[in-house]
Design an enzyme around this catalytic site. Structure first.
Site, PDB file in Angstrom:
ATOM      1  N   GLY A  81       0.820  -1.208   0.000  1.00 50.05           N
ATOM      2  CA  GLY A  81       0.000   0.000   0.000  1.00 50.05           C
ATOM      3  C   GLY A  81       0.855   1.260   0.000  1.00 50.05           C
ATOM      4  O   GLY A  81       1.221   1.740  -1.055  1.00 50.05           O
ATOM      5  N   SER A 175       4.983  -5.659  -3.311  1.00 49.81           N
ATOM      6  CA  SER A 175       4.729  -4.245  -3.525  1.00 49.81           C
ATOM      7  C   SER A 175       5.370  -3.407  -2.415  1.00 49.81           C
ATOM      8  O   SER A 175       6.568  -3.507  -2.180  1.00 49.81           O
ATOM      9  CB  SER A 175       3.222  -4.001  -3.646  1.00 49.81           C
ATOM     10  OG  SER A 175       2.963  -2.737  -4.190  1.00 49.81           O
ATOM     11  N   TYR A 176       4.576  -2.576  -1.703  1.00 51.03           N
ATOM     12  CA  TYR A 176       5.157  -1.761  -0.630  1.00 51.03           C
ATOM     13  C   TYR A 176       5.603  -2.618   0.558  1.00 51.03           C
ATOM     14  O   TYR A 176       6.275  -2.127   1.458  1.00 51.03           O
ATOM     15  CB  TYR A 176       4.167  -0.679  -0.176  1.00 51.03           C
ATOM     16  CG  TYR A 176       4.838   0.430   0.605  1.00 51.03           C
ATOM     17  CD1 TYR A 176       5.502   1.469  -0.045  1.00 51.03           C
ATOM     18  CD2 TYR A 176       4.833   0.431   1.993  1.00 51.03           C
ATOM     19  CE1 TYR A 176       6.140   2.478   0.664  1.00 51.03           C
ATOM     20  CE2 TYR A 176       5.467   1.431   2.716  1.00 51.03           C
ATOM     21  CZ  TYR A 176       6.120   2.450   2.049  1.00 51.03           C
ATOM     22  OH  TYR A 176       6.752   3.451   2.755  1.00 51.03           O
ATOM     23  N   ASP A 381       4.305  -6.636 -14.931  1.00 49.54           N
ATOM     24  CA  ASP A 381       3.887  -5.549 -14.035  1.00 49.54           C
ATOM     25  C   ASP A 381       4.546  -4.254 -14.484  1.00 49.54           C
ATOM     26  O   ASP A 381       5.764  -4.188 -14.626  1.00 49.54           O
ATOM     27  CB  ASP A 381       4.310  -5.891 -12.605  1.00 49.54           C
ATOM     28  CG  ASP A 381       4.010  -4.775 -11.609  1.00 49.54           C
ATOM     29  OD1 ASP A 381       3.117  -3.951 -11.883  1.00 49.54           O
ATOM     30  OD2 ASP A 381       4.669  -4.749 -10.551  1.00 49.54           O
ATOM     31  N   HIS A 434       1.746  -7.984 -11.216  1.00 46.62           N
ATOM     32  CA  HIS A 434       2.157  -7.494  -9.893  1.00 46.62           C
ATOM     33  C   HIS A 434       1.902  -8.517  -8.799  1.00 46.62           C
ATOM     34  O   HIS A 434       2.717  -8.702  -7.904  1.00 46.62           O
ATOM     35  CB  HIS A 434       1.385  -6.205  -9.615  1.00 46.62           C
ATOM     36  CG  HIS A 434       1.852  -5.431  -8.422  1.00 46.62           C
ATOM     37  ND1 HIS A 434       3.052  -4.773  -8.381  1.00 46.62           N
ATOM     38  CD2 HIS A 434       1.254  -5.195  -7.215  1.00 46.62           C
ATOM     39  CE1 HIS A 434       3.184  -4.157  -7.219  1.00 46.62           C
ATOM     40  NE2 HIS A 434       2.105  -4.402  -6.496  1.00 46.62           N
TER      41      HIS A 434
END
Length: 463
Positions: A81, A175-176, A381, A434
């Site tokens: 996020g 991701s984050y 991605d 992703h």
């Protein structure tokens, strides 16, 4: 006789503690989950307080391994996020045993609990069902708070599930979570060095995918990827490179912001998280704008389109499912009756105090400490593309152990892999977006199994 009495007292205390932990486990056992297919493993869900009196509690969903859970390691999965849910994404759309689809739940034949006992955590507070009683806490959120609260959660979770405390423990995420995972790993490593036996976690390593790990190279790789895949023009490419790549500060100049907007227009009509996948055309699915005022805001916003794998509308099904009262009752969730609806990415987290420009020094430090570290990248991605990850790894100037080669699964090239003497393995997953486990479920499970075993990825197709 006195010694025998003391021994009996200690034994009684130990038995009572184990019994109390067992009761806590059973209280969180999930039964009657609406739409759940038959399964041979147990799963549990509920809350763990972060610290006594802090008014914070984080929500978890835990699945025992499909077979022989007493012999398998424990794996914590984190989504990114910041502000996106590991339950809504990881558990429900990617690697969990039960995937949410239009008509309910279906069994995932490639769930990661085939290889490990699997723990999903919604963190920090404000994500999913996790809550705080102090609205001021939302203004304090950042990388450091996320790591501290997740570590405190783990220590208290192990008190509830002491039978897993001695298991080899790993962390994975995407991701984050490229920030979350190394930072939490570093905190565990440091606290293990200084802490007591009671607070020790048997931590062995981590794996991160399509991960935000170094702002400058992440952005550079993103624009290079878009240009090399014919998504943006030469003009937009050079404007972005000139105004946003390699500059100091937070990239919020007017010229950079204009270049970012032009860059994002190149992704109009396609999914930046999986450039060859269809979009969700559901009337209920709304596009979200991308803020560009700070680099970490660029990563943290909701996608332009769904990040789901085989069904681009899966996010809609997930939010509808986890907002059901009967589902929340079965999961022992939303016990405080949150004032906001459940969402895949938090609508109440609008500030993020600290976001490191890079986590490469942490990754390098933990490799040097002998922890197992793998990084993987789905190569379709566009948001955190394979080019970004390669540029970031190259910044560490590692020494090659085994050069770039194909790795195989089911007699097909599954991706490519390179190994470094310092202990890092970097693997790509061919044709995956992703959310690698959603797009390549069988190959992602193979990747995980080899990581947990510390084995090389297969270098040729088996005869």
């Amino acid at each position: 006789m006195a010694g025998l009495q003391r021994f009996s007292l200690v034994l009684l205390v130990l038995v009572c503690a184990i019994g109390a932990a067992g009761r806590e486990e059973e209280e969180d056992r999930v039964v009657g989950l609406p739409g759940q297919p038959a399964a041979g493993f147990k799963h549990y869900a509920g809350y763990v307080e972060v610290r006594p009196g802090a008014g914070k509690a984080l929500f978890y969903w835990f699945f025992e391994a499909d077979e022989a859970p007493e012999k398998k390691p424990l794996l914590l999965w984190l989504n990114g996020g910041p502000g996106c849910s590991s339950v809504a994404y990881g558990a429900a759309q990617e690697l969990g045993p039960f995937l949410v689809y239009s008509r309910g739940l279906k069994l995932n034949p490639y769930a990661w609990n085939k290889a490990a006992n699997l723990l999903f955590l919604e963190a920090p507070v404000g994500v999913g069902y996790s809550y705080t009683n102090r609205t001021a806490d939302f203004k304090e959120l950042g990388d450091q708070v996320a790591a501290e609260d997740s570590h405190a959660f783990l220590l208290n979770w192990f008190k509830k599930y002491p039978r897993f405390k001695a298991r080899p423990f790993y962390i994975a995420g995407e991701s984050y979570a490229g920030h979350y995972v190394p930072q939490l790993a570093n905190l565990i490593y440091e606290r293990n060095r200084r802490g007591s036996r009671d607070s020790y976690i048997n931590f062995k390593g981590f794996m991160i995918g399509n991960a935000v790990i170094n702002d400058e190279t992440d952005i550079q790789g993103m624009v290079d990827y878009a240009w090399s895949h014919a998504i943006i023009s030469d003009k937009v490419y050079h404007a972005f490179r000139r105004t946003c790549v390699g500059i100091s500060g937070n990239g919020s100049s007017a010229a950079c912001e204009a270049a970012m907007k032009a860059f994002m227009r190149g992704y109009d009509g396609i999914d930046i998280y999986s450039i060859y996948s269809p979009l969700c055309l559901s009337a209920s699915h709304s596009a979200m704008p991308v803020k560009t005022n700070k680099p970490h805001h660029f990563w943290r916003n909701k996608p332009i389109s769904s990040r789901a794998g085989y069904d681009p509308c899966a996010e809609d099904y997930v939010e509808k499912y986890f907002n059901r009262d009967d589902v929340q009752r079965a999961l022992h969730a939303n016990v405080t009756r949150l004032r906001y609806a459940y969402s895949s990415c938090s609508n109440v987290i609008d500030q993020w105090k600290d976001s490191a420009d890079t986590v490469l020094p942490i990754i390098r430090k933990l490799m040097n400490a002998g922890l197992r570290v793998w990084i993987y990248s789905g190569d379709t991605d566009g948001r955190v593309p394979v080019t970004s990850t390669r540029y970031s790894i190259n910044k560490m100037e590692l020494s090659l152990k085994e050069d770039w080669r194909a790795w195989f699964h089911k007699k097909q090239v599954a991706g490519w892999v390179v190994e470094y003497k310092e202990g890092l393995t970097f693997a790509t997953v061919r044709g995956a977006g992703h959310q690698v486990p959603a797009f390549a479920p069988d190959r992602s499970l193979s990747l995980l199994s080899h990581f947990l075993a510390g084995d090389r990825l297969p270098s040729s197709s088996p005869r």
